[in-house]
Design a protein around this motif. Sequence first.
Motif, PDB file in Angstrom:
ATOM      1  N   VAL A  45       8.850 -31.372  -0.005  1.00 29.40           N
ATOM      2  CA  VAL A  45       8.235 -30.740   1.164  1.00 29.40           C
ATOM      3  C   VAL A  45       8.044 -31.769   2.284  1.00 29.40           C
ATOM      4  O   VAL A  45       7.895 -32.961   2.035  1.00 29.40           O
ATOM      5  CB  VAL A  45       6.878 -30.126   0.752  1.00 29.40           C
ATOM      6  CG1 VAL A  45       5.877 -31.198   0.369  1.00 29.40           C
ATOM      7  CG2 VAL A  45       6.306 -29.253   1.849  1.00 29.40           C
ATOM      8  N   GLY A  46       8.073 -31.303   3.540  1.00 36.49           N
ATOM      9  CA  GLY A  46       7.795 -32.185   4.667  1.00 36.49           C
ATOM     10  C   GLY A  46       6.303 -32.389   4.839  1.00 36.49           C
ATOM     11  O   GLY A  46       5.503 -31.499   4.539  1.00 36.49           O
ATOM     12  N   LEU A  47       5.902 -33.568   5.312  1.00 34.66           N
ATOM     13  CA  LEU A  47       4.476 -33.885   5.490  1.00 34.66           C
ATOM     14  C   LEU A  47       4.245 -34.539   6.845  1.00 34.66           C
ATOM     15  O   LEU A  47       4.978 -35.451   7.231  1.00 34.66           O
ATOM     16  CB  LEU A  47       4.003 -34.828   4.379  1.00 34.66           C
ATOM     17  CG  LEU A  47       2.622 -35.484   4.570  1.00 34.66           C
ATOM     18  CD1 LEU A  47       1.520 -34.429   4.545  1.00 34.66           C
ATOM     19  CD2 LEU A  47       2.375 -36.545   3.499  1.00 34.66           C
ATOM     20  N   LYS A  48       3.221 -34.057   7.559  1.00 36.31           N
ATOM     21  CA  LYS A  48       2.755 -34.695   8.790  1.00 36.31           C
ATOM     22  C   LYS A  48       1.284 -35.046   8.627  1.00 36.31           C
ATOM     23  O   LYS A  48       0.486 -34.215   8.196  1.00 36.31           O
ATOM     24  CB  LYS A  48       2.922 -33.761   9.998  1.00 36.31           C
ATOM     25  CG  LYS A  48       4.359 -33.510  10.406  1.00 36.31           C
ATOM     26  CD  LYS A  48       4.421 -32.636  11.655  1.00 36.31           C
ATOM     27  CE  LYS A  48       5.854 -32.405  12.093  1.00 36.31           C
ATOM     28  NZ  LYS A  48       5.927 -31.555  13.325  1.00 36.31           N
ATOM     29  N   VAL A  49       0.940 -36.281   8.968  1.00 37.08           N
ATOM     30  CA  VAL A  49      -0.450 -36.725   8.973  1.00 37.08           C
ATOM     31  C   VAL A  49      -0.856 -36.899  10.436  1.00 37.08           C
ATOM     32  O   VAL A  49      -0.255 -37.691  11.155  1.00 37.08           O
ATOM     33  CB  VAL A  49      -0.625 -38.059   8.206  1.00 37.08           C
ATOM     34  CG1 VAL A  49      -2.102 -38.442   8.163  1.00 37.08           C
ATOM     35  CG2 VAL A  49      -0.062 -37.944   6.795  1.00 37.08           C
TER      36      VAL A  49
END
Length: 283
Positions: A45-49
């Motif tokens: 899955v893609g992740l943005k913080v």
Amino acid sequence: MNREIIDINDYTILLEEASTDNSLIDSCFFDEPVIAIAFYGAGNVGLKVKFDGKTKEFHHTKGMVLSFYADDKVAFEHQVSRLKPLQCLVIATTIRSIDKLPNGEGQFLEKFLHQLVHPKDHYVEGPVFNMSPEMFLIVEQFFSNTYEGEIKMMFYKSHITALLSHYFGQLAKQQHTTLNTSQLEKINLAQEILLSDLENPPSLTELANRIGTNTNKLKIEFKAQFGVPVFKYLQNERLKKAYHLIKNEQKTIQEAAWAVGYDSLGSFSNAFEKKFGYRPSQA
């Protein structure tokens, strides 16, 4: 989406799964400042913080371990799609609870994750690396176990301890073997190439040529990054995919063996039993 929150000793455990036929954004926040370690299972899955107008992105999360400090100003956004479901296990604690942690984990947090124990921003990132096969297997067991009540809690307690011991052990090894950024990118590319074609993977020489290095460096640095030799890593990934095909997609043993590149059912069955402790017919 399925989200489970469990309090064990002075840890909070978050188990999160999400899948969709289209796409969705799954957001996660922490109500108070935490030191956490996130283990990403199958799905990539893609992740943005997001914090203070900044965004840190991760595009290849399958098998990733991410350690961090985060307060309530930080948002974690998972970009879930049909081909990229979410499977994430987070072990979190607070700075005030470090001295209360069982099994001496507090001293390891101070030793290996000093920048998280003494944060200087809303979000502070610690080591990011790929799980060893042993860690990956434990994480998978969290999402596949069917225990209830006190037995389930016993399972969680024992497996959290085992998972953290592998995690800190990996950090200890990395203190002795550090790859430069360029070589790390090459080794991660090698991993992607292997995972993209488990049925017909390239030879060691072909793989080294494709990432722009030689076979000797590939063998040494791949093992330093993933904890096992290239062939062993490939075998583990093949068997994990076969397990998934048999258990979750109801494929026959023959179909699963062929899908991951095994021509001999005997060889496949023996390798499967050696890894999981039982024959594929018992999966």
